[in-house]
Design a protein around this motif. Structure first.
Motif, PDB file in Angstrom:
ATOM      1  N   ASN A   1      -3.833  39.471 -22.009  1.00 14.71           N
ATOM      2  CA  ASN A   1      -4.449  40.231 -20.887  1.00 14.71           C
ATOM      3  C   ASN A   1      -5.088  39.380 -19.786  1.00 14.71           C
ATOM      4  O   ASN A   1      -5.024  38.618 -19.935  1.00 14.71           O
ATOM      5  CB  ASN A   1      -6.154  40.811 -21.803  1.00 14.71           C
ATOM      6  N   GLY A   2      -4.799  40.175 -18.568  1.00 10.54           N
ATOM      7  CA  GLY A   2      -5.042  39.805 -17.394  1.00 10.54           C
ATOM      8  C   GLY A   2      -4.347  38.912 -16.725  1.00 10.54           C
ATOM      9  O   GLY A   2      -4.248  38.402 -15.789  1.00 10.54           O
ATOM     10  N   LEU A   3      -3.566  38.416 -17.646  1.00  7.14           N
ATOM     11  CA  LEU A   3      -2.485  37.298 -17.392  1.00  7.14           C
ATOM     12  C   LEU A   3      -1.018  38.292 -16.163  1.00  7.14           C
ATOM     13  O   LEU A   3      -1.179  37.038 -15.275  1.00  7.14           O
ATOM     14  CB  LEU A   3      -1.058  36.753 -18.793  1.00  7.14           C
ATOM     15  N   ALA A   4      -0.840  39.279 -16.379  1.00  5.68           N
ATOM     16  CA  ALA A   4      -0.254  39.998 -15.358  1.00  5.68           C
ATOM     17  C   ALA A   4      -0.741  39.952 -13.534  1.00  5.68           C
ATOM     18  O   ALA A   4      -0.111  39.534 -13.041  1.00  5.68           O
ATOM     19  CB  ALA A   4       0.162  41.766 -15.530  1.00  5.68           C
ATOM     20  N   ASP A   5      -1.681  40.141 -13.443  1.00  5.20           N
ATOM     21  CA  ASP A   5      -2.381  40.500 -12.361  1.00  5.20           C
ATOM     22  C   ASP A   5      -2.924  38.401 -12.050  1.00  5.20           C
ATOM     23  O   ASP A   5      -2.378  37.902 -10.658  1.00  5.20           O
ATOM     24  CB  ASP A   5      -4.133  40.334 -12.708  1.00  5.20           C
ATOM     25  N   GLU A   6      -3.462  37.654 -12.641  1.00 11.56           N
ATOM     26  CA  GLU A   6      -2.854  36.193 -12.093  1.00 11.56           C
ATOM     27  C   GLU A   6      -1.845  35.692 -12.041  1.00 11.56           C
ATOM     28  O   GLU A   6      -1.556  34.842 -10.950  1.00 11.56           O
ATOM     29  CB  GLU A   6      -3.459  35.378 -14.190  1.00 11.56           C
ATOM     30  N   LEU A   7      -0.399  36.347 -12.670  1.00 10.19           N
ATOM     31  CA  LEU A   7       0.696  36.387 -12.463  1.00 10.19           C
ATOM     32  C   LEU A   7       1.068  36.888 -11.462  1.00 10.19           C
ATOM     33  O   LEU A   7       1.662  36.179 -10.227  1.00 10.19           O
ATOM     34  CB  LEU A   7       1.770  36.352 -13.051  1.00 10.19           C
ATOM     35  N   ALA A   8       0.759  37.856 -10.805  1.00 14.62           N
ATOM     36  CA  ALA A   8       1.213  38.586  -9.718  1.00 14.62           C
ATOM     37  C   ALA A   8       0.595  38.846  -8.472  1.00 14.62           C
ATOM     38  O   ALA A   8       1.248  38.614  -7.202  1.00 14.62           O
ATOM     39  CB  ALA A   8       1.156  40.286 -10.193  1.00 14.62           C
ATOM     40  N   ILE A   9      -0.543  39.146  -8.409  1.00 18.18           N
ATOM     41  CA  ILE A   9      -2.064  38.532  -7.438  1.00 18.18           C
ATOM     42  C   ILE A   9      -1.412  37.663  -6.338  1.00 18.18           C
ATOM     43  O   ILE A   9      -0.602  37.870  -5.291  1.00 18.18           O
ATOM     44  CB  ILE A   9      -2.767  38.999  -7.471  1.00 18.18           C
ATOM     45  N   PRO A  10      -0.860  36.549  -6.617  1.00 16.43           N
ATOM     46  CA  PRO A  10      -1.104  35.319  -6.084  1.00 16.43           C
ATOM     47  C   PRO A  10       0.827  35.237  -4.927  1.00 16.43           C
ATOM     48  O   PRO A  10       0.568  34.570  -3.866  1.00 16.43           O
ATOM     49  CB  PRO A  10      -1.007  33.766  -6.569  1.00 16.43           C
ATOM     50  N   THR A  11       1.495  35.505  -5.750  1.00 11.67           N
ATOM     51  CA  THR A  11       2.885  35.889  -4.742  1.00 11.67           C
ATOM     52  C   THR A  11       2.975  37.345  -5.095  1.00 11.67           C
ATOM     53  O   THR A  11       4.631  37.175  -4.098  1.00 11.67           O
ATOM     54  CB  THR A  11       3.601  34.930  -6.457  1.00 11.67           C
ATOM     55  N   GLY A  12       2.179  38.086  -4.481  1.00 13.04           N
ATOM     56  CA  GLY A  12       2.432  38.801  -3.456  1.00 13.04           C
ATOM     57  C   GLY A  12       3.189  40.785  -5.019  1.00 13.04           C
ATOM     58  O   GLY A  12       4.014  41.561  -4.796  1.00 13.04           O
ATOM     59  N   ARG A  13       3.696  39.887  -6.728  1.00 15.30           N
ATOM     60  CA  ARG A  13       4.605  41.058  -7.052  1.00 15.30           C
ATOM     61  C   ARG A  13       3.315  41.941  -8.051  1.00 15.30           C
ATOM     62  O   ARG A  13       2.473  41.688  -7.738  1.00 15.30           O
ATOM     63  CB  ARG A  13       4.809  40.125  -8.484  1.00 15.30           C
ATOM     64  N   ASP A  14       4.236  43.269  -8.202  1.00 10.89           N
ATOM     65  CA  ASP A  14       3.428  43.998  -8.529  1.00 10.89           C
ATOM     66  C   ASP A  14       3.098  43.505  -9.956  1.00 10.89           C
ATOM     67  O   ASP A  14       3.201  43.736 -10.752  1.00 10.89           O
ATOM     68  CB  ASP A  14       4.315  45.208  -8.729  1.00 10.89           C
ATOM     69  N   PRO A  15       1.824  43.521  -9.896  1.00 10.48           N
ATOM     70  CA  PRO A  15       1.127  43.431 -11.304  1.00 10.48           C
ATOM     71  C   PRO A  15       1.479  44.536 -12.647  1.00 10.48           C
ATOM     72  O   PRO A  15       1.326  43.956 -13.858  1.00 10.48           O
ATOM     73  CB  PRO A  15      -0.559  43.852 -11.431  1.00 10.48           C
ATOM     74  N   HIS A  16       1.905  45.793 -12.282  1.00 14.36           N
ATOM     75  CA  HIS A  16       2.574  46.664 -13.428  1.00 14.36           C
ATOM     76  C   HIS A  16       3.834  46.167 -13.984  1.00 14.36           C
ATOM     77  O   HIS A  16       4.103  45.554 -14.532  1.00 14.36           O
ATOM     78  CB  HIS A  16       2.615  47.844 -13.093  1.00 14.36           C
ATOM     79  N   ALA A  17       4.651  45.434 -12.933  1.00 14.58           N
ATOM     80  CA  ALA A  17       5.894  45.443 -13.096  1.00 14.58           C
ATOM     81  C   ALA A  17       6.163  43.978 -13.631  1.00 14.58           C
ATOM     82  O   ALA A  17       6.566  43.538 -15.118  1.00 14.58           O
ATOM     83  CB  ALA A  17       6.727  45.265 -11.617  1.00 14.58           C
ATOM     84  N   VAL A  18       4.974  42.756 -13.289  1.00 16.09           N
ATOM     85  CA  VAL A  18       5.253  42.195 -14.812  1.00 16.09           C
ATOM     86  C   VAL A  18       4.032  42.272 -16.009  1.00 16.09           C
ATOM     87  O   VAL A  18       4.956  41.181 -16.235  1.00 16.09           O
ATOM     88  CB  VAL A  18       3.555  40.859 -13.469  1.00 16.09           C
ATOM     89  N   ARG A  19       3.494  43.356 -15.898  1.00 17.61           N
ATOM     90  CA  ARG A  19       3.187  43.390 -17.253  1.00 17.61           C
ATOM     91  C   ARG A  19       3.965  43.657 -18.045  1.00 17.61           C
ATOM     92  O   ARG A  19       3.856  43.507 -19.440  1.00 17.61           O
ATOM     93  CB  ARG A  19       1.951  44.156 -17.074  1.00 17.61           C
ATOM     94  N   GLN A  20       4.792  44.614 -17.614  1.00 17.10           N
ATOM     95  CA  GLN A  20       5.900  45.533 -18.032  1.00 17.10           C
ATOM     96  C   GLN A  20       6.857  43.934 -18.900  1.00 17.10           C
ATOM     97  O   GLN A  20       7.289  43.852 -19.240  1.00 17.10           O
ATOM     98  CB  GLN A  20       6.988  46.251 -16.964  1.00 17.10           C
ATOM     99  N   GLY A  21       7.157  43.456 -17.892  1.00 17.27           N
ATOM    100  CA  GLY A  21       8.408  41.973 -18.324  1.00 17.27           C
ATOM    101  C   GLY A  21       7.270  40.991 -19.054  1.00 17.27           C
ATOM    102  O   GLY A  21       7.960  40.715 -20.036  1.00 17.27           O
ATOM    103  N   ILE A  22       6.385  40.751 -18.998  1.00 19.26           N
ATOM    104  CA  ILE A  22       5.129  40.231 -20.145  1.00 19.26           C
ATOM    105  C   ILE A  22       5.774  41.035 -21.432  1.00 19.26           C
ATOM    106  O   ILE A  22       6.015  40.263 -22.175  1.00 19.26           O
ATOM    107  CB  ILE A  22       4.334  39.802 -19.478  1.00 19.26           C
ATOM    108  N   ASP A  23       5.190  42.576 -21.435  1.00 16.41           N
ATOM    109  CA  ASP A  23       5.601  43.131 -23.086  1.00 16.41           C
ATOM    110  C   ASP A  23       6.850  42.635 -23.218  1.00 16.41           C
ATOM    111  O   ASP A  23       6.632  42.764 -24.374  1.00 16.41           O
ATOM    112  CB  ASP A  23       4.947  44.706 -22.328  1.00 16.41           C
ATOM    113  N   ASN A  24       7.366  42.894 -22.679  1.00 12.79           N
ATOM    114  CA  ASN A  24       8.999  42.613 -23.106  1.00 12.79           C
ATOM    115  C   ASN A  24       9.374  41.550 -23.686  1.00 12.79           C
ATOM    116  O   ASN A  24      10.554  41.363 -24.894  1.00 12.79           O
ATOM    117  CB  ASN A  24      10.229  43.010 -22.026  1.00 12.79           C
ATOM    118  N   LEU A  25       8.929  40.484 -22.828  1.00  7.15           N
ATOM    119  CA  LEU A  25       9.417  39.470 -22.965  1.00  7.15           C
ATOM    120  C   LEU A  25       8.680  39.252 -24.220  1.00  7.15           C
ATOM    121  O   LEU A  25       8.905  38.520 -26.190  1.00  7.15           O
ATOM    122  CB  LEU A  25       8.726  38.119 -22.237  1.00  7.15           C
ATOM    123  N   VAL A  26       7.248  39.360 -25.112  1.00  5.91           N
ATOM    124  CA  VAL A  26       6.705  39.066 -25.977  1.00  5.91           C
ATOM    125  C   VAL A  26       7.091  39.687 -27.265  1.00  5.91           C
ATOM    126  O   VAL A  26       6.673  39.659 -28.562  1.00  5.91           O
ATOM    127  CB  VAL A  26       4.667  38.837 -25.647  1.00  5.91           C
TER     128      VAL A  26
END
Length: 104
Positions: free
Chosen positions: A56-81
């Motif tokens: 929870n909250g990790l997608a924003d923590e990883l995406a925002i500083p690098t300018g990536r889309d938090p939703h796409a990062v969240r999907q990537g995290i979910d797929n990896l887990v």
């Protein structure tokens, strides 16, 4: 809440996390971002506003500083887990183990 399976050992170094799957006799080196995902899952408590034991909250923590889309990062995290669960690296200790029926 997920935890590492009993046959998974891990260590942290300055480059990320190293996983050892004892059953498969396989080492894996996780990148820094992937290491943060693993660390968020396997630790308890709260770090930087992220509830550990979950992602929870990790997608924003990883995406925002690098300018990536938090939703796409969240999907990537979910797929990896989900992949880690399918591969048997992570297990849910609250779920009862599946019964196996053996022929005699």
């Amino acid at each position: 809440m997920l935890t590492p399976a009993g046959h998974i050992h891990y260590a942290t170094d300055e480059h990320g996390i190293v996983l050892l799957d004892v059953r498969a006799a396989k080492w894996s080196m996780l990148s820094p971002d992937v290491s943060r995902i693993w660390q968020a899952i396997v630790t308890n408590g709260t770090t930087n506003g992220t509830t550990n034991g979950t992602t929870n909250g990790l997608a924003d923590e990883l995406a925002i500083p690098t300018g990536r889309d938090p939703h796409a990062v969240r999907q990537g995290i979910d797929n990896l887990v989900n992949q880690w669960k399918r591969d048997g690296l992570l297990v849910d200790p609250t779920r009862a183990p599946r019964r196996r029926w053996w022929k005699r």
